[in-house]
Design a protein around this motif. Structure first.
Motif, PDB file in Angstrom:
ATOM      1  N   TYR A 131      81.624  14.479  30.346  1.00 49.90           N
ATOM      2  CA  TYR A 131      80.183  14.670  30.337  1.00 49.90           C
ATOM      3  C   TYR A 131      79.528  13.421  29.764  1.00 49.90           C
ATOM      4  O   TYR A 131      79.929  12.938  28.707  1.00 49.90           O
ATOM      5  N   CYS A 132      78.543  12.881  30.457  1.00 51.27           N
ATOM      6  CA  CYS A 132      77.815  11.703  29.983  1.00 51.27           C
ATOM      7  C   CYS A 132      76.322  11.963  30.044  1.00 51.27           C
ATOM      8  O   CYS A 132      75.832  12.629  30.965  1.00 51.27           O
ATOM      9  N   GLU A 133      75.619  11.431  29.083  1.00 54.09           N
ATOM     10  CA  GLU A 133      74.157  11.469  29.103  1.00 54.09           C
ATOM     11  C   GLU A 133      73.639  10.159  28.536  1.00 54.09           C
ATOM     12  O   GLU A 133      74.284   9.531  27.694  1.00 54.09           O
ATOM     13  N   GLN A 134      72.506   9.735  29.040  1.00 53.32           N
ATOM     14  CA  GLN A 134      71.917   8.476  28.590  1.00 53.32           C
ATOM     15  C   GLN A 134      70.786   8.756  27.610  1.00 53.32           C
ATOM     16  O   GLN A 134      70.002   9.680  27.805  1.00 53.32           O
ATOM     17  N   VAL A 188      67.757   6.641  25.157  1.00 55.28           N
ATOM     18  CA  VAL A 188      67.047   5.387  24.950  1.00 55.28           C
ATOM     19  C   VAL A 188      66.839   5.216  23.446  1.00 55.28           C
ATOM     20  O   VAL A 188      66.318   6.098  22.772  1.00 55.28           O
ATOM     21  N   VAL A 189      67.281   4.062  22.927  1.00 57.23           N
ATOM     22  CA  VAL A 189      67.220   3.788  21.492  1.00 57.23           C
ATOM     23  C   VAL A 189      66.369   2.545  21.273  1.00 57.23           C
ATOM     24  O   VAL A 189      66.494   1.550  21.994  1.00 57.23           O
ATOM     25  N   GLU A 190      65.513   2.595  20.254  1.00 52.01           N
ATOM     26  CA  GLU A 190      64.683   1.435  19.924  1.00 52.01           C
ATOM     27  C   GLU A 190      65.523   0.424  19.149  1.00 52.01           C
ATOM     28  O   GLU A 190      66.267   0.777  18.233  1.00 52.01           O
ATOM     29  N   ARG A 191      65.425  -0.819  19.537  1.00 50.68           N
ATOM     30  CA  ARG A 191      66.169  -1.877  18.837  1.00 50.68           C
ATOM     31  C   ARG A 191      65.536  -2.162  17.484  1.00 50.68           C
ATOM     32  O   ARG A 191      64.328  -2.069  17.315  1.00 50.68           O
ATOM     33  N   GLU A 192      66.395  -2.530  16.549  1.00 52.13           N
ATOM     34  CA  GLU A 192      65.897  -2.844  15.211  1.00 52.13           C
ATOM     35  C   GLU A 192      65.312  -4.252  15.194  1.00 52.13           C
ATOM     36  O   GLU A 192      65.819  -5.157  15.846  1.00 52.13           O
ATOM     37  N   GLY A 193      64.286  -4.449  14.469  1.00 49.66           N
ATOM     38  CA  GLY A 193      63.703  -5.775  14.292  1.00 49.66           C
ATOM     39  C   GLY A 193      62.689  -6.164  15.361  1.00 49.66           C
ATOM     40  O   GLY A 193      62.064  -7.207  15.246  1.00 49.66           O
ATOM     41  N   HIS A 194      62.514  -5.361  16.382  1.00 48.19           N
ATOM     42  CA  HIS A 194      61.563  -5.636  17.457  1.00 48.19           C
ATOM     43  C   HIS A 194      61.680  -7.072  17.951  1.00 48.19           C
ATOM     44  O   HIS A 194      60.860  -7.932  17.639  1.00 48.19           O
ATOM     45  N   PRO A 195      62.706  -7.382  18.754  1.00 48.04           N
ATOM     46  CA  PRO A 195      62.874  -8.755  19.234  1.00 48.04           C
ATOM     47  C   PRO A 195      61.694  -9.201  20.099  1.00 48.04           C
ATOM     48  O   PRO A 195      61.090  -8.412  20.812  1.00 48.04           O
ATOM     49  N   TYR A 215      63.588  -1.501  23.901  1.00 47.60           N
ATOM     50  CA  TYR A 215      64.471  -0.339  23.940  1.00 47.60           C
ATOM     51  C   TYR A 215      65.733  -0.690  24.710  1.00 47.60           C
ATOM     52  O   TYR A 215      65.744  -1.555  25.567  1.00 47.60           O
ATOM     53  N   ARG A 216      66.809   0.001  24.401  1.00 53.61           N
ATOM     54  CA  ARG A 216      68.056  -0.165  25.151  1.00 53.61           C
ATOM     55  C   ARG A 216      68.628   1.217  25.465  1.00 53.61           C
ATOM     56  O   ARG A 216      68.389   2.191  24.754  1.00 53.61           O
ATOM     57  N   THR A 217      69.382   1.261  26.547  1.00 52.47           N
ATOM     58  CA  THR A 217      69.973   2.518  27.004  1.00 52.47           C
ATOM     59  C   THR A 217      71.418   2.589  26.526  1.00 52.47           C
ATOM     60  O   THR A 217      72.174   1.634  26.662  1.00 52.47           O
ATOM     61  N   ILE A 218      71.766   3.735  25.947  1.00 54.46           N
ATOM     62  CA  ILE A 218      73.124   3.959  25.456  1.00 54.46           C
ATOM     63  C   ILE A 218      73.677   5.184  26.157  1.00 54.46           C
ATOM     64  O   ILE A 218      72.997   6.201  26.311  1.00 54.46           O
ATOM     65  N   ASN A 219      74.935   5.089  26.614  1.00 58.77           N
ATOM     66  CA  ASN A 219      75.626   6.211  27.238  1.00 58.77           C
ATOM     67  C   ASN A 219      76.448   6.945  26.192  1.00 58.77           C
ATOM     68  O   ASN A 219      77.255   6.342  25.489  1.00 58.77           O
ATOM     69  N   SER A 279      78.371   3.770  24.155  1.00 58.26           N
ATOM     70  CA  SER A 279      78.502   2.413  24.647  1.00 58.26           C
ATOM     71  C   SER A 279      77.273   2.074  25.485  1.00 58.26           C
ATOM     72  O   SER A 279      76.719   2.941  26.159  1.00 58.26           O
ATOM     73  N   PRO A 280      76.848   0.804  25.465  1.00 62.15           N
ATOM     74  CA  PRO A 280      75.743   0.421  26.349  1.00 62.15           C
ATOM     75  C   PRO A 280      76.177   0.329  27.810  1.00 62.15           C
ATOM     76  O   PRO A 280      75.365   0.399  28.710  1.00 62.15           O
ATOM     77  N   GLY A 281      77.486   0.197  28.086  1.00 64.43           N
ATOM     78  CA  GLY A 281      77.985   0.132  29.453  1.00 64.43           C
ATOM     79  C   GLY A 281      78.346   1.504  29.971  1.00 64.43           C
ATOM     80  O   GLY A 281      78.483   2.460  29.215  1.00 64.43           O
ATOM     81  N   THR A 282      78.506   1.596  31.272  1.00 61.43           N
ATOM     82  CA  THR A 282      78.904   2.872  31.860  1.00 61.43           C
ATOM     83  C   THR A 282      80.401   3.089  31.637  1.00 61.43           C
ATOM     84  O   THR A 282      81.141   2.130  31.442  1.00 61.43           O
ATOM     85  N   PRO A 283      80.863   4.321  31.665  1.00 65.49           N
ATOM     86  CA  PRO A 283      82.298   4.569  31.530  1.00 65.49           C
ATOM     87  C   PRO A 283      83.063   3.901  32.665  1.00 65.49           C
ATOM     88  O   PRO A 283      82.539   3.684  33.747  1.00 65.49           O
TER      89      PRO A 283
END
Length: 105
Positions: free
Chosen positions: A55-58, A60-67, A73-77, A89-93
């Motif tokens: 089972y996988c779900e994505q 969205v996480v806010e990056r620290e420090g606001h580059p 934001y970045r997507t994490i699986n 992981s940020p990559g797909t399985p």
């Protein structure tokens, strides 16, 4: 062909001449076999298939420090197999990545 028909007819006549054996009818209620529902380590077929399923779900996480020049934001699986631990992981399985490239598992 004629002998086969005569064998069937003679068998039918012999069986019809025999008295029917009737089992005595009982009025006692039928007792069902005991069913075990809580044996340790035994799983239903559906639960065994679900334990192998990934089972996988994505999220969205806010990056620290606001580059400044990068996405905010970045997507994490978040993936897990059955009731196992969650893998992030940020990559797909790997299996999904192979499937997207047209390769089999």
């Amino acid at each position: 062909m004629l002998t086969l028909q005569t064998v069937f007819l003679s068998t039918a006549l012999v069986l019809s001449a025999l008295p029917a054996v009737a089992a005595p009818l009982s009025t006692a209620p039928v007792q069902l076999a005991q069913v075990y529902t809580d044996l340790p380590g035994v799983k239903t077929p559906e639960a065994a298939v679900d334990a192998k399923r990934i089972y996988c779900e994505q999220t969205v996480v806010e990056r620290e420090g606001h580059p400044t020049f990068a996405p905010r934001y970045r997507t994490i699986n978040n993936c897990r197999q059955g009731d196992g631990p969650v893998f992030q992981s940020p990559g797909t399985p790997r299996s999904i990545d192979r499937y997207m490239r047209g390769l089999d598992y």
